[in-house]
Design an enzyme around this catalytic site. Sequence first.
Site, PDB file in Angstrom:
ATOM      1  N   TYR A   8       0.833  -1.205   0.000  1.00 24.30           N
ATOM      2  CA  TYR A   8       0.000   0.000   0.000  1.00 24.30           C
ATOM      3  C   TYR A   8       0.867   1.254   0.000  1.00 24.30           C
ATOM      4  CZ  TYR A   8      -3.999  -2.941   1.174  1.00 24.30           C
ATOM      5  OH  TYR A   8      -4.991  -3.885   1.131  1.00 24.30           O
ATOM      6  N   CYS A   9       0.462   2.243  -0.811  1.00 23.10           N
ATOM      7  CA  CYS A   9       1.112   3.565  -0.822  1.00 23.10           C
ATOM      8  C   CYS A   9       0.054   4.636  -0.610  1.00 23.10           C
ATOM      9  CB  CYS A   9       1.736   3.884  -2.175  1.00 23.10           C
ATOM     10  SG  CYS A   9       2.873   2.711  -2.833  1.00 23.10           S
ATOM     11  N   PHE A  10       0.420   5.692   0.119  1.00 28.97           N
ATOM     12  CA  PHE A  10      -0.523   6.773   0.414  1.00 28.97           C
ATOM     13  C   PHE A  10       0.124   8.132   0.210  1.00 28.97           C
ATOM     14  CE2 PHE A  10      -1.411   3.201   3.247  1.00 28.97           C
ATOM     15  CZ  PHE A  10      -2.779   3.031   3.104  1.00 28.97           C
TER      16      PHE A  10
END
Length: 414
Positions: A8-10
């Site tokens: 996951y990347c944010f």
Amino acid sequence: MAAAPPSYCFVAFPPCSKDGLVVFGKNSARPRDEVQEVVYFAAAAHDPGSKVECTYIEIEQVPKTHAIVLSRPSWLWGAEMGANEHGVCVANEAIVTREPASESEALLGMDLVRLGLERGATAKEALDVIVALLEEYGQGGNYYEDGSSCHSFQSAFLIVDRSEAWILETSGKYWAAEKITEGVKCICNQLSLTTKIDAEHPELRNYVRSQGWWNGDSDFNFSEVFSLADDHLACCSGRESLEKQGGDVSAQAMINVLRDKDSGVCVDSESFLTTASIVSVLPQDPSFPCVHYFTGTPDPSRSIFKPFIFVDDVKLVPKVQSPSFGNDDPAKKIPRFQEKPDRRHELYKAHEWVRSLLENDQDKGQKLMRIMLDLEKQGLEAMEDILTRTEVLDPAEVVDLFYDCVDTELKFFK
């Protein structure tokens, strides 16, 4: 077809983030036993006509490369995530599309992360670098250190700077990108771009029409055209946690999301583990430095985020660097990956001891974790002070910053 690891990347922009900051974060989910190292490379000038040896192939070098800091699987040249001296951050996601990924050795998505950081002084420049290299060299080859099977994927990227972010999704040499300047965005190991496309491969639509994937009459929806099934868009549970922060997304809030196992953002499964994490804080005011926090160890719920700031002559940290095997490295010999050397660095080994303590003596383990989290909190507060003070940062104050944090962490473990 191999399943892509669920990373996951944010990114959070004002008004969702605090104090005019852009906050970036990524958990890198990889095979459970893979070691990631944190490595720094200074800016450099290169001779005309020189080449650079990436993970599998050699490509043309550019005259000048920027200073970079990377978190990378220690057997390869590229990186899962990292930042450069100009406040650009890039992270990669392995994705599966209806176009089979090439097993032929070319550039890995992780090589493109490093190349984008070395050659791009803004997020848009890094994007342009990545898509030009995709066009010239293609993407392909084994994503894992595995001699028994080739695991190849297409690539997606989150590319961020102080003022904007780009989500870039690729399939072979074809690509589309969306520009983000506000709110919270998340990408994972599934396609997410739909009809809002701000840049694309010039032949993208002709190509998908020629394949019979799009008739040209309906709206062009990148995920629908390229996904294998209706599984796009279902990915980002952590995004809700960040949106709930209101306008208060900070480094600590991002760290909390990356540590969340219940949401699935912090991966700990039979096959995959979050093997390293990063959080970066990019002030929109360029007179303030960017701060990048790395774990350098697996499982952020049991790891400490340690700050790094770019200054000249930054002190190298051998204790988070894996041993080098040079040309004898099984990743460099053909056939590749016939054996797996011990790539653990000193901090990784110490962290294994902590993990075993947490599993075998919970009271002692929890006490140690409380001390470590307190140490992390002190680091976060010190960085917040740097980002809110009026006087200019003295580089001498932070030249040893990451080195000292790693050293302190190791002392506590001993």
